[in-house]
Scaffold this motif. Structure first.
Motif, mmCIF file in Angstrom:
data_model
loop_
_atom_site.group_PDB
_atom_site.id
_atom_site.type_symbol
_atom_site.label_atom_id
_atom_site.label_comp_id
_atom_site.label_asym_id
_atom_site.label_seq_id
_atom_site.Cartn_x
_atom_site.Cartn_y
_atom_site.Cartn_z
ATOM 1 N N LEU A 274 77.012 5.258 -19.616
ATOM 2 C CA LEU A 274 76.070 4.599 -19.046
ATOM 3 C C LEU A 274 74.936 4.534 -20.100
ATOM 4 O O LEU A 274 74.153 3.522 -20.344
ATOM 5 C CB LEU A 274 75.349 5.259 -18.047
ATOM 6 C CG LEU A 274 76.673 5.296 -16.598
ATOM 7 C CD1 LEU A 274 75.656 5.989 -15.395
ATOM 8 C CD2 LEU A 274 76.775 3.737 -16.235
ATOM 9 N N ALA A 275 74.647 5.594 -20.909
ATOM 10 C CA ALA A 275 73.609 5.691 -22.173
ATOM 11 C C ALA A 275 73.993 4.773 -22.973
ATOM 12 O O ALA A 275 73.123 3.670 -23.496
ATOM 13 C CB ALA A 275 73.399 7.061 -22.738
ATOM 14 N N GLY A 278 73.132 1.166 -21.661
ATOM 15 C CA GLY A 278 71.439 1.089 -21.619
ATOM 16 C C GLY A 278 70.939 0.654 -23.119
ATOM 17 O O GLY A 278 70.284 0.066 -23.212
ATOM 18 N N ILE A 279 71.707 1.506 -24.130
ATOM 19 C CA ILE A 279 71.413 1.015 -25.458
ATOM 20 C C ILE A 279 71.579 -0.583 -25.883
ATOM 21 O O ILE A 279 70.755 -1.207 -26.312
ATOM 22 C CB ILE A 279 71.831 1.994 -26.429
ATOM 23 C CG1 ILE A 279 71.589 3.387 -26.228
ATOM 24 C CG2 ILE A 279 71.823 1.517 -27.844
ATOM 25 C CD1 ILE A 279 72.532 4.127 -27.072
ATOM 26 N N LYS A 281 72.096 -3.176 -23.637
ATOM 27 C CA LYS A 281 71.095 -3.823 -22.779
ATOM 28 C C LYS A 281 69.819 -3.910 -23.530
ATOM 29 O O LYS A 281 69.170 -4.746 -23.308
ATOM 30 C CB LYS A 281 71.066 -3.307 -21.395
ATOM 31 C CG LYS A 281 72.159 -3.840 -20.479
ATOM 32 C CD LYS A 281 71.908 -3.495 -19.030
ATOM 33 C CE LYS A 281 73.120 -3.651 -18.169
ATOM 34 N NZ LYS A 281 72.997 -3.072 -16.735
ATOM 35 N N GLY A 282 69.128 -2.783 -23.887
ATOM 36 C CA GLY A 282 68.020 -2.523 -24.468
ATOM 37 C C GLY A 282 67.955 -3.493 -25.834
ATOM 38 O O GLY A 282 66.908 -4.252 -25.931
ATOM 39 N N MET A 286 65.231 -6.983 -26.192
ATOM 40 C CA MET A 286 64.346 -7.031 -27.159
ATOM 41 C C MET A 286 65.016 -8.126 -28.155
ATOM 42 O O MET A 286 65.670 -7.710 -28.937
ATOM 43 C CB MET A 286 64.087 -5.791 -27.944
ATOM 44 C CG MET A 286 63.610 -4.952 -26.969
ATOM 45 S SD MET A 286 63.017 -3.205 -27.728
ATOM 46 C CE MET A 286 63.812 -2.255 -26.822
#
Lengths: 320, 197
Positions: A274-275, A278-279, A281-282, A286
């Motif tokens: 999940l992390a 998240g990276i 997606k982040g 941006m």
């Protein structure tokens, strides 16, 4: 006739003298606070006053309060005591203890796997470096602990067959050697992941698509090299059951500990997956970073590969 | 989103410790003679599961007591195997650790609960300073966390003859750089001694 009442004063005086005498005989030592000089910090924590060295290297790297640390370690001690109590009850024929015994084994496995040497760092580093699916997280977490448990049970039963009661010191010696081999393989795995990351960097410069996805083949390799070290905690409990002539209970207990450890490892695996999502997606959210997505990915893979190598070296050097 | 996930992950990695496999409840006493600090008298009571494994291994004739040939296993595998870890008796003076010398007077017995009890003297031989107090700190721990040692330092006794003036107290190890690798839960036994004037 000897009159006790008449001589009671004499006895009192004699008793006081005796107490005073015995305290004076230890007059050399007194419990008293004094100012302990605190010298300048030592340049190194490992100094010896003779040819032999004193090792103070610690695997203690805890983020949290001392109370939390104490709870974590003392809970394992308490659970182990409860396990031994229920095995004793089972030996006496109290089958009602079986359910509680298995539940305690599960909780023990869950907490025990929080400790180093159960593959969490490998799982986390791998799934940060390579994009994985939830199922792969469950697969890797479960496979590592299953191999970890099975290797302990297999080695223990084999040694028990050969040496009977004298096996535990032999088990420890075998475990230490397997552990060192496993740590060497972890170093190798870290190096392979680093090389893959470097190769991907070169490919990304050649505008080729970089996938960095987890594969089942890699997962199986990781599970094998990380899990092959037999778990001494499982071995001790299995051996305790064998000494009490309860081989079936030994296997059930090992299975319950394995389930508990799998839950912990799987939790770490899913957290890392999940992390990583998240990276990704982040980065995509941006827009400024989006064009560097490939570079960031390979950088993460490189860092995790290096991390696993460094961890392997640390574990290898501190193995006992 | 990924920021918070990272935080959670970091905390999880942070609690990646607590890995004891063997549990010892220890009692430690300091022993002095007229000239020096001789060593630490240890009494280690192991947890029942480890105890049974080691009793089964050593007590070859199964008579419940340990003869001298059976004791050699404990000397090799338990007491002297930990010599590089100072036999878990870390004696420091604030700047350096002292290496233990030989282990003496090894005894082993089984408690009524079936636990293995090992007793021995871990010798150091640190002479007293001629003009001033010699100051030492004793911490009892396994820094690798493979063995969890619980010890109530307040129960420690100091055995010294009249010719040696010894003072001691128990306190945390905070502020002693030398012990920075140890858990904050480990207490120190602070001791100073000199020949009685």
């Amino acid at each position: 006739m000897f009159d006790i009442k008449k001589h009671s004063n004499f006895f009192c005086i004699f008793l006081i003298c005796l107490l005073l005498g015995s305290s004076l005989s230890f007059a050399g030592a007194s419990n008293k606070r004094f100012d302990f000089k605190k010298p300048e910090p030592a340049k190194t924590a490992v100094v010896a006053d003779s040819s032999s060295e004193v090792k103070t290297t610690s695997s203690y790297f805890f983020i949290g309060s001392d109370a939390m640390w104490e709870w974590l370690v003392s809970s394992q001690k308490n659970l182990r005591e409860k396990i031994s109590l229920h095995v004793t009850n089972l030996k006496k024929g109290d089958l009602g203890s079986l359910g509680i015994f298995l539940f305690i084994c599960l909780i023990y496995g869950l907490i025990h796997a929080l400790g180093p040497g159960h593959g969490k760092t490998i799982v986390v580093s791998y799934f940060i470096a390579r994009r994985g699916k939830i199922l792969q997280g469950v697969g890797l977490g479960t496979a590592i602990t299953t191999i970890h448990t099975l290797s302990a049970v297999a080695l223990l039963f084999a040694l028990y067959g050969a040496t009977k009661a004298a096996l535990f010191p032999i088990f420890e010696a075998s475990r230490i050697n397997i552990e060192k081999a496993s740590f060497a393989l972890i170093i190798l795995t870290g190096l392979i992941l680093t090389v893959i990351a470097i190769r991907e960097t070169i490919h990304s410069h050649q505008n080729e698509t970089v996938q960095a996805n987890a594969s089942w083949k890699e997962l199986l390799w990781l599970a094998f090299i990380t899990g092959i070290v037999p778990c001494p905690a499982v071995a001790l409990i299995v051996f305790f059951c064998l000494l009490n002539d309860l081989p079936g209970i030994a296997l059930l207990g090992a299975a319950a500990i394995c389930v508990g450890m799998s839950i912990t490892n799987t939790g770490f695996g899913i957290g890392a997956i999940l992390a990583r999502r998240g990276i990704d997606k982040g980065i995509h959210h941006m827009s400024k970073l989006d064009k560097y997505a490939g570079t960031i990915n390979t950088l993460i893979s490189l860092l995790c590969g290096t991390g696993i190598t460094v961890l392997g070296i640390f574990l290898f050097l501190n193995a006992r | 989103m990924f920021k918070s996930l990272f935080c959670i992950l970091f905390v999880f990695v942070g609690i990646a410790v607590s890995h004891p496999h063997v549990f010892i409840h220890a009692k430690v006493d300091l022993v002095f003679d007229e000239n020096e600090f001789i060593g630490v008298q240890n009494r280690w009571e192991f947890d029942l599961i480890y105890s049974q494994a080691m009793i089964a291994a050593a007590d070859a004739n199964g008579n419940g007591t340990f003869e001298s040939n059976e004791l050699s296993l404990y000397k090799d595998q338990i007491v002297d195997a930990a010599v590089e870890y100072s036999r878990f008796n870390y004696i420091g003076d604030g700047t350096r650790f002292y290496s233990p010398k030989e282990s003496k007077n090894l005894k082993a017995s089984v408690s009524k609960e079936g636990k293995l009890v090992v007793e021995f003297l871990n010798t150091f031989h640190i002479p007293s300073n001629p003009n001033d107090y010699t100051m030492l700190v004793l911490a009892v721990t396994d820094p690798t966390n493979y063995i969890l040692i619980t010890v109530d330092m307040e129960q420690s006794e100091v055995s010294a003859p009249d010719a040696m003036d010894v003072e001691y107290f128990v306190d945390a190890l905070d502020g002693l750089t030398q012990f920075k690798n140890f858990s904050g839960t480990v207490k120190g036994l602070y001791v100073r001694y000199q020949k009685a004037q």
